[in-house]
Design a protein around this motif. Structure first.
Motif, PDB file in Angstrom:
ATOM      1  N   ASP A 162      70.687  48.830  51.106  1.00 10.10           N
ATOM      2  CA  ASP A 162      70.775  48.199  50.606  1.00 10.10           C
ATOM      3  C   ASP A 162      71.297  48.603  49.590  1.00 10.10           C
ATOM      4  O   ASP A 162      71.645  50.212  49.352  1.00 10.10           O
ATOM      5  N   ASP A 163      71.118  47.882  48.144  1.00  6.14           N
ATOM      6  CA  ASP A 163      71.406  49.205  46.895  1.00  6.14           C
ATOM      7  C   ASP A 163      71.055  50.319  46.978  1.00  6.14           C
ATOM      8  O   ASP A 163      71.252  51.426  46.362  1.00  6.14           O
TER       9      ASP A 163
ATOM     10  N   GLU B  87      72.529  54.219  46.084  1.00  7.21           N
ATOM     11  CA  GLU B  87      71.788  55.174  45.238  1.00  7.21           C
ATOM     12  C   GLU B  87      71.439  56.665  45.311  1.00  7.21           C
ATOM     13  O   GLU B  87      71.352  57.280  44.079  1.00  7.21           O
TER      14      GLU B  87
ATOM     15  N   ARG C 108      79.169  52.018  45.131  1.00  7.30           N
ATOM     16  CA  ARG C 108      78.398  51.821  43.894  1.00  7.30           C
ATOM     17  C   ARG C 108      77.334  50.922  44.363  1.00  7.30           C
ATOM     18  O   ARG C 108      75.930  50.355  44.240  1.00  7.30           O
ATOM     19  N   ARG C 109      77.748  49.794  45.664  1.00 14.08           N
ATOM     20  CA  ARG C 109      76.822  49.277  46.109  1.00 14.08           C
ATOM     21  C   ARG C 109      76.463  48.565  47.786  1.00 14.08           C
ATOM     22  O   ARG C 109      77.936  48.405  47.432  1.00 14.08           O
TER      23      ARG C 109
END
Length: 185
Positions: free
Chosen positions: A26-27, A31, A39-40
């Motif tokens: 996931d995001d 990160e 980015r995500r």
């Protein structure tokens, strides 16, 4: 880095044979990688681990979508990703560097886990096409930002000569003179 702990497998506790693991990316996963071009995103990772006496074979099937920047209009969009590949884990007493296809670990390794987060991240990145542009709509038209595309319109040769005198398209160009002396075949 605690986010990445769930992408580790405790291989020493596994018996020989085939084992299946399902993971979600996931995001927060993206990160955790500084300077990531992604980015995500969201993806499902299906992992089939085949453990044998001489090592392990890890078969990955990654499917999902990630947010990337369009190379044409610079707008972010979701691009589908799909990766299928195998990572072999081998045992060696001497230290060796992993090459993307084979990961080497010591049989006396005190760490009970194999961290797969870097491999998953790199596999997703490598599954992206070289050129990342918005897909066309059902009528074959670009779905890129029309305002940005209008800024990149192609100028004619005459417009270019008028805007940039002395370039290679007008008669005074040194390139034109060189072309004139080029021997014919």
């Amino acid at each position: 880095m605690d986010v990445l702990k769930k992408y580790s497998i405790a291989f020493k506790g596994l018996g020989e044979g085939t084992h299946r693991f399902d993971m979600k990316v996931d995001d927060r996963f993206f990160e955790a990688f500084e300077g990531s071009e992604i980015r995500r995103g969201n993806a499902d990772v299906r992992l089939t681990l085949d453990k044998r006496g001489n090592g392990m074979a890890l078969d990955f099937d990654i499917r999902g979508e990630v947010a990337v920047e369009c190379d044409r209009c610079l707008e972010e969009f979701m691009m589908p990703v799909r990766y299928e590949g195998t990572l072999h884990v081998r045992y060696s007493d001497c230290e060796r560097e992993s090459d993307g296809e084979v990961m080497w670990i010591s049989p006396s390794e005190t760490e009970l886990n194999v961290d797969l987060s870097q491999y998953i991240y790199e596999s997703i990145c490598l599954s992206l096409p070289y050129q990342r542009v918005h897909p066309d709509d059902s009528e074959g038209r670009s779905t890129c930002d029309p305002d940005m595309l209008s800024r990149f319109r192609i100028v004619s040769e005459e417009e270019f000569d008028r805007l940039c005198p002395g370039t290679e398209t007008d008669g005074s160009s040194p390139w034109k003179k060189l072309k004139e002396i080029k021997p014919s075949k």
